[in-house]
Design a protein around this motif. Structure first.
Motif, short mmCIF file in Angstrom:
data_model
loop_
_atom_site.label_atom_id
_atom_site.label_comp_id
_atom_site.label_asym_id
_atom_site.label_seq_id
_atom_site.Cartn_x
_atom_site.Cartn_y
_atom_site.Cartn_z
N ASP A 1 5.90 0.24 15.44
CA ASP A 1 6.67 -0.52 15.50
C ASP A 1 7.45 -1.80 13.34
OD1 ASP A 1 4.51 -2.20 15.16
OD2 ASP A 1 4.97 -4.05 16.15
N LEU A 2 6.22 -0.80 12.51
CA LEU A 2 6.52 -1.40 11.45
C LEU A 2 7.21 -0.32 10.60
CD1 LEU A 2 3.01 -2.75 10.06
CD2 LEU A 2 5.41 -3.95 10.94
N CYS A 3 7.58 1.13 11.25
CA CYS A 3 8.08 2.28 10.46
C CYS A 3 9.56 1.65 9.83
CB CYS A 3 8.21 3.50 11.55
SG CYS A 3 8.74 5.04 10.93
N ALA B 1 0.82 -1.47 0.15
CA ALA B 1 -0.44 0.05 0.05
C ALA B 1 1.15 1.11 0.08
CB ALA B 1 -1.00 0.13 1.60
N CYS B 2 2.29 1.29 0.57
CA CYS B 2 3.24 2.42 0.67
C CYS B 2 4.05 3.05 0.14
CB CYS B 2 4.12 2.15 1.89
SG CYS B 2 3.65 2.05 3.63
N THR C 1 9.65 2.03 5.70
CA THR C 1 11.26 2.93 5.31
C THR C 1 11.87 2.02 3.77
OG1 THR C 1 11.13 4.33 7.45
CG2 THR C 1 12.88 4.62 5.64
N ALA C 2 12.37 0.83 4.72
CA ALA C 2 13.31 -0.02 3.90
C ALA C 2 12.95 0.04 1.88
CB ALA C 2 14.30 -0.89 4.23
N GLU C 3 11.13 -0.77 2.39
CA GLU C 3 10.49 -0.55 1.39
C GLU C 3 9.72 0.16 0.59
OE1 GLU C 3 8.96 -4.39 0.73
OE2 GLU C 3 10.85 -5.35 2.05
N ASP D 1 6.17 12.49 -1.58
CA ASP D 1 7.55 12.46 -0.75
C ASP D 1 7.81 11.90 -0.01
OD1 ASP D 1 8.70 14.20 -2.86
OD2 ASP D 1 7.40 15.77 -2.21
N ALA D 2 6.45 11.36 1.16
CA ALA D 2 6.87 10.63 2.39
C ALA D 2 5.13 10.01 2.58
CB ALA D 2 7.23 11.44 3.34
#
Lengths: 246, 246, 246, 246, 246, 246
Positions: free
Chosen positions: D184-186, D162-163, D190-192, D173-174
């Motif tokens: 806790d998935l942040c 979804a991101c 971010t990597a994904e 941009d974010a």
């Protein structure tokens, strides 16, 4: 290039004022033809007057199309019938409120409008919004001088006072004159107000001239395409577009 | 209480549809009087048509004032002449776009408008803005069905498809019908669309009825006061307000 | 048709005022049932009060659903719990700020709100924005009269003064009363203010009546669908929706 | 400095996740105290749930005031009860949607929100508007994962998808995570996602810490002053503010 | 963590004031490095000054990148060169107007800006709009004190008067100081104004510190990616990015 | 009348294209003088490039003032340095984005911008907002053709395709070309796109010509007054305004 400047009220004396201002700024080679509406109110000071000035305006646009006008100015600060006129005309049509507000936006952070009757302020607000000029329109100030009394020399000072008060209240960079009948006061008021004063008749004449020079006109399809052929009846039957028209 | 519902085009068959929908919701004791404009276009599908439908509308308002109407519905989705009509009438005047959009805003986060010709979409956008309903108006969808073909049974399915597509595209909570001529399809479309469908004729009739019940009418001064007395000339001389009128 | 008018504070005297105003405008055949919240603050004058009035309001909505109410009025100008109530109710729910503002927008270019404590002005601004009524809301004026002192005859004049001052300052076409407790002053203030004065209780009652007459209710899916079943614990366990509820 | 992070739902497991994220960013010397609401819904997924989570939240604020907390984080993306909490607390109160949106606005032209159920999208839109962040909020995307299933390892990939889809659709941009339960998935996301991902719990903790460091708190008068003393009755009597409180 | 605070004018005395304020709020472990621009105007009081302060600012950003700065504060209330600086820097860049306005928005319904020359008010309005803070910015008030006279003890009282007048006129909940040169007056003005007063230098230092703590920086592609390699000529040839740079 | 058209990048070949388009529309008697910036980037494709193009632009304005120019066109679609230039110049200064967007707004309900690199889209959005043209700007479409490759004959077709796609996607009435380097493609693209195509260089030349004809220039005080005398140091010392200047 032939630009038709239409006074949508029926007062020929005001057309004379308008004509002089329009001619005063047109480039060499641009012919200004000013006309007075043949039907409707003597001046436009209410939504009712404005609505009933539109048929006369549209009749002049239709006549201009037959006679080969290249573009049109609607010389009343309510810009009556602008969208309908754009459907009817092949070339550009600009209202004087539209032109004056756009022009003023190039001169600084914002302008004040100085106009006639208080009851017309709402209409000026609506136009500022329609043209995207709300962020530049810092105030609209009524003098409560009726349109047909603008030529009285005694009111000049009242309008000058209103201009100065508007600049002080709004912190504005320019004044937009809120009536075609004020067009000939522009020079006087510029001297009095201490900021640029914009007459929409002159501004709109140059806007139309620029659009014609640039070869820009509506695309010919969509919202502003020519009206669909349609039967009209009653008093307005002659406005019907169902066969002979265009 | 007498509510006058004015069809501002000249097609009496559409007035019959409108009348039925208005009567269907009026409270006991509310008399609905539906009238057809006596001049102008057979249907309203352009800015030009709309502008030229206004004089006929205003003539009906003037007649209603003489005959003692308590309030008025303008039964065309462009709400033609609304502001001018408010000046002329003592009681409330509501347009069907105005009423339908306000009503829809009570039902959820937003509505879709399903309308006739694509060239009228811009006008619906303008009205949503004017009424503060832009934030609720999630989309305006044209079917490109001409107004006078709405009574053709074959188009019902096309409109139902457009309603379903609009809900899917916009995630809307309700459908607003974008033409008075669709009023009698409201029940059918509600079943088909899966969301509430709002007919502005019924909504506006109840809005006027509510305002009259509440005793609410314009203040009598300011922007919407009666038009100033004024001389009118030419084809529209009879609209003059300078002596006999009011 | 049964309309439940909920006073979300716990002061029964105010409910009596509200009830009279709602009954005064309902059509023949519409049953108005006014109820007082069973828990929470005696009056709502802060965000804190408002937040804690919501459970009592929702309990009344839940009871209304069991008892077959067709629609609801939230009779506090902050429209507390409106969205949550819409999830819970099958029929329409209207807040009095919502109804009053919409109604006022039909009467001219804009309205002023005259309200109780200055600290509630921000909430009224938020509601005007939420309903799309910001462009019509020309000013919000506090009298700093506490809600529970509104019935004191001495404050009538203060409120009338505030109405006149608001019209002068804002150039508004109407006054919206910013508290359900002012409902019975509407007639008096209309005479004093010189412009229409709108009581949201009466306006909302008619809005709900109109929606029920039109057969309009939320679509049943999406944002305003019934709350998902869920376990509630602690003091509010009885509000749990996980099995018996709905 | 003591910052209280309040989970306004009653699920302690989610508080543990939140606590870890808040502690992970607090400066040396900042004490993070995470608490779980003692009443109301197990998760917040509707306006109804949100409204009924507020009393529990406010009870924790009141307790924090007694126990000397310097500031508060409301750890639910709907920022429930924010304004009421600001009235009650002497120090700053920040919601995680508020903090996350503000933080994201510093990183580029705009962000996408990735959230849980589709029915909560409207609430996120309202918050973006309230905080002035509408111009930065380019899209809100629901995964339709219930709040209490976020800890299931299988949903991580769905959220990552979804991101990525949100960035592609919105050109953002974010990413702003639309639920405290995603905190806790942040790092994983971010990597994904290939763009910065913002967890509101961490962002809000630092916002509160900054405000306390700057010595900034509400002015003590006006809209956000302490609630007026008032009698409360029924189930919520203990929330009364009429004598002992403050 | 190393935060570089850049004074984009060339007056080292002002940098000293700024440096003290930034250091006063930074967390243990955060190194604040304040620098003065090496070229351009001695103070920034016009669009012209601001435009010509940007090259010096960008030179400091470029130097910071070489020297390993983790983030940057632009310590002038016009936030000059913010977008260009974001392209150039790998870490976060925050302007003091940006930080102060965001911070103030957490404290209540709105803030007033108290600034130096009247001619800078328009720029502050533009920034409020750009950051989405227009709805919180209730007024911008000029003292007409030149930037370089702010350190004169005699002007403190003038600024305090302006703060009190602003709060009274706007009903604001906080004051935002409109110039980096006012940073050291924050404590004095807080005592005088009766509402929180926000110094953007301190606020921006903490905003950058928070972003670095959160590990948030621009995504590296799109609008704020590093500038494309390009040949520069003339006086500004050294700013060329076509080979050696980055 | 002498109009100076300033190419704010350092590529003389682009100035030649610009000059031809400006001369092609100027009235008889209007002298067009096109100049190339003497310092800064070879093309403007980032905020960094734009910021560093401004000193060169301002140097040309200063030179024009000495040499007696009556007005100025900034011939880059980012309108770099517009406000600073207005401070410096006595006569009008118009940017090509400003002129093109205003001009397009007269032709229908809205326009699409077709531009070069995707990273410049945000800047075009900002300008549309600044000029009040957001409501007319229906979409901004990047071709990802670098500025200096626009003269390659192979890219003409790519741009034509983008114009057609933009009209289809946005339902726009006109195309605004998003780069001065596209000016000579205007005629070709008009034929290809099926809607009017607007070159900002020509539009701005006529806007300046109109303002000069109308005798309109800034008021001389306030935000856009001449910059205050000020000491400049370092590389930009020559831009100092503290004695000799003006």
């Amino acid at each position: 290039m032939r630009i038709r400047v239409i006074n949508p009220n029926t007062t020929a004396a005001m057309t004379a004022v308008i004509d002089q201002c329009a001619r005063g700024v047109a480039a060499p080679g641009t012919v200004v033809e000013s006309v007075t509406s043949g039907m409707g109110p003597a001046s436009i000071e209410s939504h009712y007057d404005e609505a009933l000035a539109v048929p006369g305006l549209l009749a002049e646009i239709a006549r201009g199309e037959v006679e080969g006008a290249d573009g049109y100015v609607i010389a009343c600060f309510g810009d009556p019938g602008l969208y309908a006129a754009r459907e009817l005309a092949r070339g550009p049509v600009i209202g004087i409120a539209e032109a004056a507000m756009h022009t003023a936006s190039h001169l600084g952070r914002g302008f004040s409008v100085v106009t006639t009757l208080a009851r017309t302020v709402g209409q000026a607000e609506d136009l500022a919004e329609r043209y995207g000029m709300q962020r530049f329109c810092l105030g609209i100030h009524a003098t409560d001088i009726p349109v047909l009394e603008l030529e009285d020399p005694k009111v000049r000072g009242v309008i000058a006072d209103a201009c100065r008060a508007a600049v002080a209240a709004d912190g504005s960079d320019a004044i937009v004159l809120g009536c075609a009948g004020m067009a000939d006061l522009c020079e006087y008021l510029t001297a009095e107000a201490g900021v640029p004063v914009i007459d929409g008749v002159a501004a709109a004449t140059l806007s139309v001239q620029s659009l014609v020079t640039l070869g820009l006109r509506k695309s010919g399809y969509g919202e502003f395409a020519a009206p669909l052929p349609k039967q009209y009846t009653g008093l307005l039957a002659e406005f019907g577009t169902d066969e002979a028209s265009r």
